[in-house]
Design an enzyme around this catalytic site. Structure first.
Site, PDB file in Angstrom:
ATOM      1  N   ARG B 224      44.238  61.544  -5.504  1.00  0.00           N
ATOM      2  CA  ARG B 224      44.436  62.478  -6.605  1.00  0.00           C
ATOM      3  C   ARG B 224      45.939  62.656  -6.820  1.00  0.00           C
ATOM      4  NH1 ARG B 224      39.981  61.753  -8.443  1.00  0.00           N
ATOM      5  NH2 ARG B 224      38.171  63.126  -8.128  1.00  0.00           N
ATOM      6  N   HIS B 272      44.198  55.201 -13.870  1.00  0.00           N
ATOM      7  CA  HIS B 272      43.001  55.729 -13.195  1.00  0.00           C
ATOM      8  C   HIS B 272      41.829  54.763 -13.334  1.00  0.00           C
ATOM      9  CE1 HIS B 272      41.217  59.696 -11.531  1.00  0.00           C
ATOM     10  NE2 HIS B 272      40.531  58.649 -11.086  1.00  0.00           N
TER      11      HIS B 272
END
Lengths: 309, 309
Positions: B224, B272
């Site tokens: 993250r 991502h």
């Protein structure tokens, strides 16, 4: 009897240590300090000076320090009657498998695209297919090509291989010959060249071959620069038919600074680093060849001069 | 009884097909067309609207569409008494293993360096060490981190793992806790972050941690954005202490066009894309959760809200 070593690229001291660790009585002589030429029975060499190997009347075998022997065979001064043994080295194979896996994954996972997007500060959220849906093809199924094909298949890519004559590699769909080439190319989205460089394979990566690949295909050349027609690759990339190329070998090395491969946004040039012979890992095979020469036993991995590999 | 589906990122139609293929009588309702709220017993969701899940009085379980549940847990409107099940999907794991293998190989084989050399038309003939000499470290040994560590070890890298509490992964040297972290970092040349994002792990990739890595180390963050202190990474790269970074996750996504990560020559930004849930592959796990809810059996892969993952 003694072994004569010649290379401008390989570390003589590491080779001496690695070989004498396994064969303590080996008389290892580095060119030009070879002593009495009559005592040399084995040459461990890469691109020896022209005519040099004719100076040893009792030479029985030429052991190549490289897996690809095309440059050695171009030297018509090599004694015709002597067997040439190609280098087979587990570390060389591992290094090649690793490089090709990286290059193929990089095209598959679109890192080449993301690298361009990174330089443009563009967030382009697109996903590649899964490995099981990405068809990879390997030209050349020798020691290196066979291992590379197996490793790519182990990563779940559907892998096909192509070779001159028929071959079998577990888990790999094998094609061969001129007819097989068309079918092989039509299904190949990422093409890896690991062919030997011979009269038959020179210039094989050309406009005609690229046109038979599906649109968007990528090309990885880790064999020899002589396989690739440089201008044809650039044309196929610039037209958008090919999406990218990873090149480790070139017609002239180092690649000249003004060559159009440099800075081309769809090409990555690496400086002939896919793989290299590691003395400590390769020594066992060399020692086995020396032992066979001296015992009068048949050699392994002998080059077929007729086919050129 | 019926399953309620909510996501702005996942394909509802593919999920409906994949789930009803395995469980034909499943009543699959896509928000906002959920019908009678009393009939909903399972929610399959990613970041549902605040308070939405309080509307279903008979809801028995919340199934997350993502493996990382930090964003869901930040929503304090989620009913406290319900179990949250993290996504476990073989394709999600495969995709993560593939991305990390590529990112680690890219640093290991110096493709990041060759990419810079390519743009400068520079032939820089340097070889990396062999995989067996390149120490890789994985922070986080959950479903994803454990599989990634195993795959890197299978590629012959010496791999260490670090986790909060003690864990065992075959072929991986495991460290844990604050004391273990120092030893883990001191031996790690390529660091992969696959930690869950919790109060304990937020900002863990900071100047102090980077300083404990050996000079020249590279960092891969696929967990993250909140794990990484952006300015500390840039300082460590610019000082030369770190050699490179591959980043797939960011504090703000898409990464804003003026963020200094973009165009930084030692960073690769990917949007991502390390891994994503594939409905066809993940459906079996979801169906098993639905079956267990309805049979009153204990659920698998339940999030511990106390530890935050």
């Amino acid at each position: 009897v003694a072994l004569m070593f010649y290379s401008n690229d390989d570390p003589a001291d590491r080779w001496r240590r690695a070989l004498t660790d396994l064969m303590p009585d080996l008389d290892f002589r580095v060119w030009p300090d070879v002593g009495d030429p009559n005592e040399i029975d084995v040459a461990l060499v890469w691109k020896p000076p022209r005519g040099e190997l004719r100076r040893y009347p009792n030479l029985k075998a030429i052991l190549s320090l490289a897996a690809g022997v095309d440059a050695m065979l171009r030297d018509d001064s090599l004694p015709d009657h002597l067997p040439i043994v190609r280098m087979v080295d587990p570390s060389l194979t591992d290094g090649m498998v690793e490089y090709v896996l990286l290059a193929v994954l990089r095209h598959h996972r679109m890192f080449d695209h993301y690298e361009r997007m990174h330089r443009e500060a563009r967030w382009d959220y697109v996903f590649p297919p899964q490995a099981a849906e990405r068809r990879v093809g390997v030209m050349g199924l020798g020691v290196l090509g066979g291992e590379v094909a197996r490793a790519l298949a182990a990563h779940r890519f559907p892998v096909a291989g192509w070779s001159r004559g028929p071959k079998t590699v577990a888990g790999v769909e094998c094609f061969h010959g001129g007819d097989g080439l068309r079918s092989f190319l039509a299904r190949t989205e990422i093409l890896v060249c690991l062919l030997p460089l011979t009269a038959e394979t020179a210039d094989i990566l050309n406009a005609d071959l690229f046109a038979r690949l599906p649109r968007g295909a990528a090309v990885v050349n880790v064999a020899r620069g002589g396989h690739l027609v440089d201008a044809d690759l650039i044309a196929a990339l610039d037209s958008g038919h090919l999406s990218g190329a990873t090149l480790d070998v070139f017609r002239e090395e180092p690649l000249p600074p003004d060559h159009p491969f440099w800075r081309h946004p769809k090409i990555l040039v690496t400086p002939h680093v896919a793989s290299y012979t590691v003395p400590e890992s390769a020594a066992a095979g060399v020692v086995e060849s020396v032992r066979r020469v001296r015992a009068g036993e048949p050699l392994l991995n002998v080059v077929d001069r007729g086919s050129g590999y």
